[in-house]
Write a protein that holds these residues in place. Structure first.
Motif, PDB file in Angstrom:
ATOM      1  N   ALA A  93      35.715  29.383  32.853  1.00  0.00           N
ATOM      2  CA  ALA A  93      34.299  29.202  32.504  1.00  0.00           C
ATOM      3  C   ALA A  93      33.924  27.726  32.434  1.00  0.00           C
ATOM      4  O   ALA A  93      32.830  27.334  32.860  1.00  0.00           O
ATOM      5  CB  ALA A  93      34.013  29.872  31.158  1.00  0.00           C
ATOM      6  N   LYS A  94      34.824  26.906  31.930  1.00  0.00           N
ATOM      7  CA  LYS A  94      34.545  25.479  31.777  1.00  0.00           C
ATOM      8  C   LYS A  94      34.704  24.700  33.089  1.00  0.00           C
ATOM      9  O   LYS A  94      34.029  23.696  33.306  1.00  0.00           O
ATOM     10  CB  LYS A  94      35.462  24.883  30.703  1.00  0.00           C
ATOM     11  CG  LYS A  94      35.090  25.331  29.291  1.00  0.00           C
ATOM     12  CD  LYS A  94      36.046  24.765  28.252  1.00  0.00           C
ATOM     13  CE  LYS A  94      35.584  25.135  26.842  1.00  0.00           C
ATOM     14  NZ  LYS A  94      36.573  24.730  25.811  1.00  0.00           N
ATOM     15  N   ASP A  95      35.588  25.190  33.967  1.00  0.00           N
ATOM     16  CA  ASP A  95      35.920  24.416  35.168  1.00  0.00           C
ATOM     17  C   ASP A  95      35.026  24.720  36.369  1.00  0.00           C
ATOM     18  O   ASP A  95      34.948  23.896  37.292  1.00  0.00           O
ATOM     19  CB  ASP A  95      37.381  24.662  35.561  1.00  0.00           C
ATOM     20  CG  ASP A  95      38.359  23.990  34.604  1.00  0.00           C
ATOM     21  OD1 ASP A  95      37.896  23.282  33.685  1.00  0.00           O
ATOM     22  OD2 ASP A  95      39.582  24.182  34.771  1.00  0.00           O
ATOM     23  N   PHE A  96      34.366  25.891  36.384  1.00  0.00           N
ATOM     24  CA  PHE A  96      33.583  26.287  37.563  1.00  0.00           C
ATOM     25  C   PHE A  96      32.202  26.759  37.141  1.00  0.00           C
ATOM     26  O   PHE A  96      32.071  27.771  36.456  1.00  0.00           O
ATOM     27  CB  PHE A  96      34.313  27.378  38.358  1.00  0.00           C
ATOM     28  CG  PHE A  96      35.697  26.954  38.777  1.00  0.00           C
ATOM     29  CD1 PHE A  96      35.878  26.110  39.869  1.00  0.00           C
ATOM     30  CD2 PHE A  96      36.805  27.341  38.037  1.00  0.00           C
ATOM     31  CE1 PHE A  96      37.142  25.688  40.232  1.00  0.00           C
ATOM     32  CE2 PHE A  96      38.073  26.920  38.390  1.00  0.00           C
ATOM     33  CZ  PHE A  96      38.249  26.087  39.491  1.00  0.00           C
ATOM     34  N   LYS A  97      31.181  26.023  37.585  1.00  0.00           N
ATOM     35  CA  LYS A  97      29.833  26.335  37.118  1.00  0.00           C
ATOM     36  C   LYS A  97      29.326  27.684  37.624  1.00  0.00           C
ATOM     37  O   LYS A  97      28.435  28.278  37.031  1.00  0.00           O
ATOM     38  CB  LYS A  97      28.857  25.212  37.464  1.00  0.00           C
ATOM     39  CG  LYS A  97      28.549  25.018  38.943  1.00  0.00           C
ATOM     40  CD  LYS A  97      27.535  23.902  39.123  1.00  0.00           C
ATOM     41  CE  LYS A  97      26.947  23.781  40.511  1.00  0.00           C
ATOM     42  NZ  LYS A  97      27.859  23.939  41.623  1.00  0.00           N
ATOM     43  N   ASN A  98      29.895  28.176  38.740  1.00  0.00           N
ATOM     44  CA  ASN A  98      29.443  29.483  39.238  1.00  0.00           C
ATOM     45  C   ASN A  98      30.229  30.656  38.641  1.00  0.00           C
ATOM     46  O   ASN A  98      29.941  31.814  38.939  1.00  0.00           O
ATOM     47  CB  ASN A  98      29.466  29.533  40.770  1.00  0.00           C
ATOM     48  CG  ASN A  98      30.838  29.353  41.380  1.00  0.00           C
ATOM     49  OD1 ASN A  98      31.685  28.670  40.813  1.00  0.00           O
ATOM     50  ND2 ASN A  98      31.056  29.933  42.545  1.00  0.00           N
ATOM     51  N   VAL A  99      31.210  30.374  37.801  1.00  0.00           N
ATOM     52  CA  VAL A  99      31.849  31.447  37.018  1.00  0.00           C
ATOM     53  C   VAL A  99      30.997  31.608  35.758  1.00  0.00           C
ATOM     54  O   VAL A  99      31.103  30.838  34.810  1.00  0.00           O
ATOM     55  CB  VAL A  99      33.321  31.120  36.677  1.00  0.00           C
ATOM     56  CG1 VAL A  99      33.918  32.179  35.763  1.00  0.00           C
ATOM     57  CG2 VAL A  99      34.145  31.018  37.967  1.00  0.00           C
ATOM     58  N   VAL A 100      30.104  32.601  35.801  1.00  0.00           N
ATOM     59  CA  VAL A 100      29.033  32.674  34.799  1.00  0.00           C
ATOM     60  C   VAL A 100      29.311  33.652  33.659  1.00  0.00           C
ATOM     61  O   VAL A 100      28.627  33.639  32.637  1.00  0.00           O
ATOM     62  CB  VAL A 100      27.685  33.052  35.454  1.00  0.00           C
ATOM     63  CG1 VAL A 100      27.287  32.009  36.492  1.00  0.00           C
ATOM     64  CG2 VAL A 100      27.724  34.455  36.074  1.00  0.00           C
ATOM     65  N   GLY A 101      30.329  34.524  33.826  1.00  0.00           N
ATOM     66  CA  GLY A 101      30.584  35.506  32.770  1.00  0.00           C
ATOM     67  C   GLY A 101      31.856  36.276  33.022  1.00  0.00           C
ATOM     68  O   GLY A 101      32.522  36.117  34.053  1.00  0.00           O
ATOM     69  N   VAL A 102      32.199  37.112  32.061  1.00  0.00           N
ATOM     70  CA  VAL A 102      33.341  38.015  32.209  1.00  0.00           C
ATOM     71  C   VAL A 102      32.937  39.415  31.770  1.00  0.00           C
ATOM     72  O   VAL A 102      32.270  39.589  30.755  1.00  0.00           O
ATOM     73  CB  VAL A 102      34.572  37.526  31.404  1.00  0.00           C
ATOM     74  CG1 VAL A 102      34.285  37.469  29.890  1.00  0.00           C
ATOM     75  CG2 VAL A 102      35.793  38.413  31.668  1.00  0.00           C
ATOM     76  N   LYS A 103      33.276  40.382  32.613  1.00  0.00           N
ATOM     77  CA  LYS A 103      33.206  41.779  32.186  1.00  0.00           C
ATOM     78  C   LYS A 103      34.559  42.086  31.563  1.00  0.00           C
ATOM     79  O   LYS A 103      35.575  42.180  32.248  1.00  0.00           O
ATOM     80  CB  LYS A 103      32.934  42.713  33.368  1.00  0.00           C
ATOM     81  CG  LYS A 103      32.916  44.189  32.968  1.00  0.00           C
ATOM     82  CD  LYS A 103      32.818  45.119  34.172  1.00  0.00           C
ATOM     83  CE  LYS A 103      32.886  46.579  33.729  1.00  0.00           C
ATOM     84  NZ  LYS A 103      32.947  47.508  34.890  1.00  0.00           N
ATOM     85  N   GLU A 104      34.578  42.186  30.261  1.00  0.00           N
ATOM     86  CA  GLU A 104      35.808  42.386  29.500  1.00  0.00           C
ATOM     87  C   GLU A 104      35.955  43.881  29.223  1.00  0.00           C
ATOM     88  O   GLU A 104      35.076  44.499  28.630  1.00  0.00           O
ATOM     89  CB  GLU A 104      35.731  41.594  28.200  1.00  0.00           C
ATOM     90  CG  GLU A 104      36.936  41.694  27.310  1.00  0.00           C
ATOM     91  CD  GLU A 104      38.189  41.078  27.926  1.00  0.00           C
ATOM     92  OE1 GLU A 104      39.280  41.574  27.597  1.00  0.00           O
ATOM     93  OE2 GLU A 104      38.094  40.115  28.719  1.00  0.00           O
ATOM     94  N   ALA A 105      37.058  44.461  29.688  1.00  0.00           N
ATOM     95  CA  ALA A 105      37.221  45.910  29.550  1.00  0.00           C
ATOM     96  C   ALA A 105      38.629  46.275  29.092  1.00  0.00           C
ATOM     97  O   ALA A 105      39.257  47.193  29.606  1.00  0.00           O
ATOM     98  CB  ALA A 105      36.895  46.603  30.872  1.00  0.00           C
TER      99      ALA A 105
END
Length: 291
Positions: free
Chosen positions: A154-166
């Motif tokens: 999340a901190k290293d890539f601006k286009n990694v915007v979220g996580v679906k945590e399951a």
């Protein structure tokens, strides 16, 4: 990433008796969700039986959904796997013009180290400018992606915007909510925990049951976003039984049985999955008729 807040639904892929894709039922399902409060649509996820969908079918499914949607809701496309080079190639070779984000599952079967998870998603993040939602589902992949790895991405890539945590792990949700960057989305992939996660600061859900009861489920998630816990839990308590039922045997056989009961689509699934048992179907029928 306002477009991925609220209720996303992991759409099934409806089949006809000959197990070809039922595009008419798919259009019906899309319109039903758009008209009843769903916030965004997820295509080609686990619930869409992505493991048994050919690339040609996937292209047709995307085209049909995009046309039916007509830019009314954001669309998220599942592109993931355990062959990093193939996933990158797939992203680069897929027409993403109608797609607003990519949902990419953690590598399954291979059981990488945390550094392996990081390098896999680094390669994906660098392959596209589209927003990416990571998908951690250790019950299917056989390995948990740690909180520290998710936060690092999340901190290293601006286009990694979220996580679906399951992972159905309340402690992990809370650690993600505590440690995440301010604008990073924690999206519940567990229908049974979705309200609690949203109330704790999550961004909503990518739901399975939501596509069958979009009005009720999206109202519940909106209560969570607004901090209305009493109103939210009143709906949650009404839906607890059906959430348990749809996952009792396998997904998506359970949700397909519900959608058949609602006259939206059939309950056909592709092998190795089989339809819900008669016992489960009768319980689902009873619930739907009383709801």
């Amino acid at each position: 990433m306002q477009e991925f807040i609220g209720t996303g639904v992991a759409l099934i892929t409806p089949f006809k008796e000959d197990l070809s894709v039922d595009f008419d039922a798919l259009v019906k399902l899309v319109n039903f969700n758009i008209e009843n409060g769903t916030d965004y649509l997820v295509i080609n996820g686990t619930t869409g039986e992505s493991a048994t969908i050919s690339k040609e079918e996937r292209k047709q499914i995307i085209d049909v959904i995009a046309k039916a949607n007509n830019k009314r809701l954001p669309l998220v496309l599942g592109i993931g796997g355990n062959n990093t080079l193939e996933v990158v190639k797939d992203i680069k070779n897929t027409d993403l013009s109608n797609i607003d984000g990519i949902l990419s599952v953690a590598p399954y079967y291979s059981k990488p180290t945390q550094e392996g998870f990081y390098q896999h998603f680094k390669a994906i993040a660098e392959a596209t400018e589209k927003p990416i939602i990571l998908y951690n589902v250790p019950g299917r992949t056989a390995k948990n992606m740690d909180v520290s790895t998710t936060i690092r991405l999340a901190k290293d890539f601006k286009n990694v915007v979220g996580v679906k945590e399951a992972g159905n792990n309340t402690q992990q949700y809370l650690e993600l909510l505590r440690d995440k960057p301010a604008d990073f989305l924690i999206i519940s992939g567990d229908d049974d925990l979705a309200l609690g996660v949203t109330l704790a600061g999550g961004s909503g859900v990518i739901s399975v049951i939501g596509q069958a009861f979009p009005k009720e489920f999206s109202t519940m998630i909106n209560c969570g976003l607004e901090g209305k816990n009493k109103e939210g839990y009143a709906i949650h308590f009404k839906m607890m039984e059906i959430i348990d039922l749809i996952f009792a045997e396998n997904n998506p056989a359970g949700i397909k049985a519900v959608l058949q009961e609602l006259n939206i689509s059939s309950d056909y699934v592709r092998l190795p999955l089989v339809p819900a048992s008669e016992e489960l179907q009768s319980k689902i029928t009873k619930f739907v008729n009383q709801f």
